[in-house]
Write an enzyme that holds these catalytic residues in place. Structure first.
Site, PDB file in Angstrom:
ATOM      1  CB  CYS A  91      -0.899  -0.017   1.236  1.00 53.78           C
ATOM      2  SG  CYS A  91      -1.705   1.545   1.591  1.00 53.78           S
ATOM      3  CB  CYS A 132       0.781   1.583   4.398  1.00 52.72           C
ATOM      4  SG  CYS A 132      -0.922   1.044   4.603  1.00 52.72           S
TER       5      CYS A 132
END
Length: 138
Positions: free
Chosen positions: A50, A53
């Site tokens: 991600c 993230c």
């Protein structure tokens, strides 16, 4: 100031959550309680699948270091690989305690519930993280 970081998966999250965040002993220990829901790390890498993230994590950890005089517990909950997370029936999407819509999500837990939350669109913003943590911005 000490930050205890504990990693959890779907399989062992409940045990960690109960022990570190929700138990009566944990609830009364005076520590700042944080939950950070993240994508799983790519094999052989320190990065997750991600991109959000990967941007938010360093900001969150840097701001945690700014906590002065207060101990904290950070329970990092890894949501799984992409197909697992994309499933609308993912347990953390459906759990009303968490209601996670995206990753990363940072939650400050107080008095048995989410006291503050930053979703994937805000978790990388220093001023928002500072506000959630209750520290002054630099």
């Amino acid at each position: 100031m000490t930050v205890l970081k504990v990693d959890a998966t779907l399989a062992d999250f409940s045990a960690h959550f109960d022990r570190l965040i929700a138990s009566p002993a944990a609830a009364s220990d005076g520590k700042l309680k944080l939950l950070l829901f993240l994508a799983d790390r790519e094999p052989g890498s320190s990065l997750t699948w991600c991109p959000d993230c990967n941007v938010a994590e360093p900001v969150i950890y840097e701001r945690l270091e700014a906590l002065q005089g207060r101990d904290a517990v950070l329970l990092r909950a890894y949501v799984g690989d992409k197909p697992t997370w994309r499933d609308p029936a993912h347990p953390w999407r459906e759990d009303p305690k968490f209601g996670i819509k995206g990753v990363p999500t940072l939650i400050r837990w107080e008095n048995g519930g989410a006291a503050a939350r930053l979703g994937d669109e805000e978790a990388h913003l220093k001023d928002k993280v500072d506000a959630l943590l209750g520290v002054g911005g630099n």
